[in-house]
Enzyme design. Structure first.
Site, PDB file in Angstrom:
ATOM      1  N   ASN A 152       0.945  -1.278  -0.237  1.00 43.82           N
ATOM      2  CA  ASN A 152       0.062  -0.122   0.033  1.00 43.82           C
ATOM      3  C   ASN A 152       0.985   1.219  -0.023  1.00 43.82           C
ATOM      4  OD1 ASN A 152      -1.966   2.058   0.417  1.00 43.82           O
ATOM      5  ND2 ASN A 152      -3.153   0.856   1.807  1.00 43.82           N
ATOM      6  N   ASP A 153       1.481   1.476   1.148  1.00 44.09           N
ATOM      7  CA  ASP A 153       2.230   2.788   1.113  1.00 44.09           C
ATOM      8  C   ASP A 153       3.460   2.898   0.236  1.00 44.09           C
ATOM      9  OD1 ASP A 153       0.624   3.540   3.422  1.00 44.09           O
ATOM     10  OD2 ASP A 153       1.976   2.686   4.882  1.00 44.09           O
ATOM     11  N   VAL A 154       3.932   1.755  -0.100  1.00 41.10           N
ATOM     12  CA  VAL A 154       5.132   1.678  -1.106  1.00 41.10           C
ATOM     13  C   VAL A 154       4.899   2.117  -2.433  1.00 41.10           C
ATOM     14  CG1 VAL A 154       6.712   0.075   0.392  1.00 41.10           C
ATOM     15  CG2 VAL A 154       5.132  -0.746  -1.531  1.00 41.10           C
ATOM     16  N   VAL A 155       3.533   2.027  -2.852  1.00 40.44           N
ATOM     17  CA  VAL A 155       3.033   2.403  -4.134  1.00 40.44           C
ATOM     18  C   VAL A 155       2.227   3.745  -4.043  1.00 40.44           C
ATOM     19  CG1 VAL A 155       3.285   0.171  -5.056  1.00 40.44           C
ATOM     20  CG2 VAL A 155       1.107   0.963  -4.017  1.00 40.44           C
ATOM     21  N   ASN A 156       1.972   4.310  -2.934  1.00 36.05           N
ATOM     22  CA  ASN A 156       1.320   5.517  -2.900  1.00 36.05           C
ATOM     23  C   ASN A 156       1.951   6.892  -3.399  1.00 36.05           C
ATOM     24  OD1 ASN A 156      -0.493   7.785  -2.138  1.00 36.05           O
ATOM     25  ND2 ASN A 156      -0.574   6.974   0.017  1.00 36.05           N
TER      26      ASN A 156
END
Lengths: 467, 107
Positions: A387-391
């Site tokens: 999630n956060d690593v592709v935000n």
């Protein structure tokens, strides 16, 4: 004479350890590295045991202790599944620190009437460090194993309180240094160390675990090194220094991959509750969702598919199904690769071992730096539990807690599919604008379930059954 | 420990630290988990310290602490090397198109 021979044996061991790590720099030679380490270890143990001061009772106890440790160590080495690797590694830091701490304490009580200031000071630091890493690693392991709450726990004046505990410990070490016979100080140091380990880990959230595990690795190494100073044992100094720098390098890599500082990781209580930002990101757009069979059709028609795994894949234990999906796609002539963010998962390299376990060839596992420029040419990206690593907010949203963090540029691909249970925010509690991108398709459901259905659709097994 | 010995030890520590930094920086991200497992096994070399404490059997107190320390270190040595090996055995390249995957063809 015997002393010199033992020192020479330790020298050989040190060279073996250095070679062991050097061979660890490539997959082709890594297993040779283990062998080198084992031989070096064996030499050091034999040299140590050729010691006339060991009594017959001592021999008896040594054999029992070695046998007991081996009996517990074998299942911890062979039975632990790859999904439990982060808590397993954290647990071994706890064992290592416990051993170093206990030897330090025993050494103090055996020698305090004859030791000098330097020795005593180092011993004090060593004992505190050993105790701190012991409880800290146990806490980390418990959090990773979900025996303890993964959310950060904070209270008013927490950092202030932590510094007071650490300050008292430092003052006591100084007192001990100038009066080594004050035996009452050591039990207090032990308690303070144990306390500080707990205090250090309770405000840490799951997303910061990779950094914290690496840091605990570093501390465990440093406590072994400090023990080497106390026992005047160069082998321990070198092995501890190698372990300490290894943990430090990993921790720095993890911090860089999140664009954060150590101070921020340790005292920032990241991912606590970012309600303000969650509300700020309220310009909720439309979400397009797709069923697994629609997603499968798109993937089959693609030339190039990139899978982005995250902690969610580990939790769902979906790595074997992912491999099946890749196989089915490759049969259809689709090129399948994996994009691994350095902090994906709960420890450095977590995704790599999980996928390797599922027989994914390692040349398909690409680092962020290797794959990021390729995304515009990728037809379909499948985001699985990340999630956060592709935000994309990390690139432009200055108010976001993850602003500045290097991310996988999946939004540049032609189509992005995100497998997610619901629209719930990620671990850091941050809204992900990728989900509202017009090129994004949300596939709702459990990661393993969805991937299983994708496998059936892609390989055409459902058609085969209906025929 | 004399001042000379301390200085020598500090030299050893500093150089080993630099050696560690240089080597570890070259370890690919792919191998970071096995690396952690391996360095953990290697730092369990504190076993040599606990073996002496346990073997010399000087006081009941030191013997008990030594015993627990030997057990804990041995767990890390045995478990650490085994688990590193287990992980590394899993890493394999894609089979070359010319050579059919013969090793472990799954049905």
């Amino acid at each position: 004479m015997r002393g010199h021979l033992v020192e020479l044996a330790y020298l050989v061991s040190v060279i073996g350890f250095a070679l062991s790590l050097k061979w660890m720099t490539a997959v082709a030679t890594a297993r040779r590295g283990i062998l080198a380490g084992e031989i070096a270890f064996g030499i050091a143990i034999i040299a140590t045991l050729i010691n006339p001061a060991i009594t017959s009772t001592g021999w008896f106890l040594i054999i029992i202790a070695l046998a007991l440790g081996t009996l517990i160590g074998i299942p911890l080495g062979l039975r632990v599944p790859m999904t439990a690797m982060p808590e397993r590694i954290a647990l071994s830091h706890a064992f290592g620190a416990l051993a170093a701490g206990l030897v330090g304490i025993a050494h103090y009580y055996l020698t305090y009437h004859s030791s000098n200031k330097f020795e005593t000071a180092v011993l004090g630091v060593e004992i505190v460090l050993g105790c701190l890493v012991f409880t800290g690693s146990l806490m980390a392991s418990g959090k990773l194993h979900e025996m303890l709450p993964q959310r950060p726990i904070t209270f008013q004046g927490q950092n202030y309180f932590n510094f007071v505990v650490l300050g008292v410990a430092l003052v006591l070490i100084i007192v001990l240094t100038f009066s080594p016979t004050s035996t009452w100080i050591v039990p207090i140091l032990v308690v303070l160390g144990l306390m500080f380990g707990v205090l250090l880990i309770i405000p840490i959230g799951g997303a910061d675990m990779p950094t914290v595990i690496a840091l605990l690795n570093s501390y465990a190494g440093l406590s072994a090194s400090a023990l080497g100073f106390v026992l005047d044992n160069k082998l321990l100094i070198v092995a501890g220094a190698l372990d300490g720098t290894s943990g430090l390098v990993l921790a720095i890599i993890m911090c860089r991959a999140m664009n954060r500082s150590f101070r921020n990781v340790l005292f920032g209580a990241f991912g606590k509750l970012d309600e303000s930002t969650a509300e700020a990101g309220g310009e909720v757009g439309n979400v397009r969702s797709a069923s697994p069979d629609e997603a499968a059709e798109l993937m089959k028609m693609a030339r190039s598919v990139v899978i982005v795994p995250g902690y969610g894949m580990a939790v769902a234990q979906a790595q074997h199904k992912v491999r099946e999906l890749a196989d089915a796609l490759e049969k259809e002539g689709v090129d399948v690769r994996y994009a691994i963010h350095p902090v994906a998962g709960r420890m450095p390299g977590h995704m790599n071992v999980l996928l390797a376990e599922a027989n994914v060839p390692y040349d398909k596992l690409l680092d962020m730096d290797e794959i990021n420029s390729d995304f515009p040419q990728v037809d379909v990206v499948l985001v699985l539990g990340a999630n956060d690593v592709v935000n994309p907010a990390a690139r432009h949203e200055k108010s976001s807690p993850i602003y500045g963090m290097p991310i996988l540029n999946v939004d540049q691909a032609q189509t992005i599919m995100v497998v997610k249970r619901s629209m719930r925010a990620g671990f850091a509690g941050i809204e992900n604008e990728l989900f509202y991108n017009p090129k994004t398709l949300m596939v709702f459901g459990d990661a393993k379930q969805v991937v299983s259905e994708l496998v059936i659709e892609v390989s055409g097994q459902r058609d085969a059954i209906s025929l | 420990m004399t001042a000379n010995e301390i200085i020598t030890s500090l030299f050893v520590f500093a150089l080993a630290g630099f050696l560690g930094l240089e080597i570890i920086r070259k370890v690919p991200k792919l191998l970071h988990t096995p690396l952690m497992a391996l360095t953990n096994a290697l730092s369990a070399i504190s076993l040599v310290g606990s073996l002496v404490i346990l073997g010399e059997n000087q006081t009941t107190y030191s013997t008990i602490l030594g015993f627990v320390a030997v057990v804990a270190s041995t767990i890390n040595v045995v478990g650490g090397f085994l688990i590193t090996d287990k992980m590394l055995r899993m890493f394999r390249r894609a089979p070359r198109p010319a050579a059919p995957a013969g090793e472990e063809a799954k049905p």
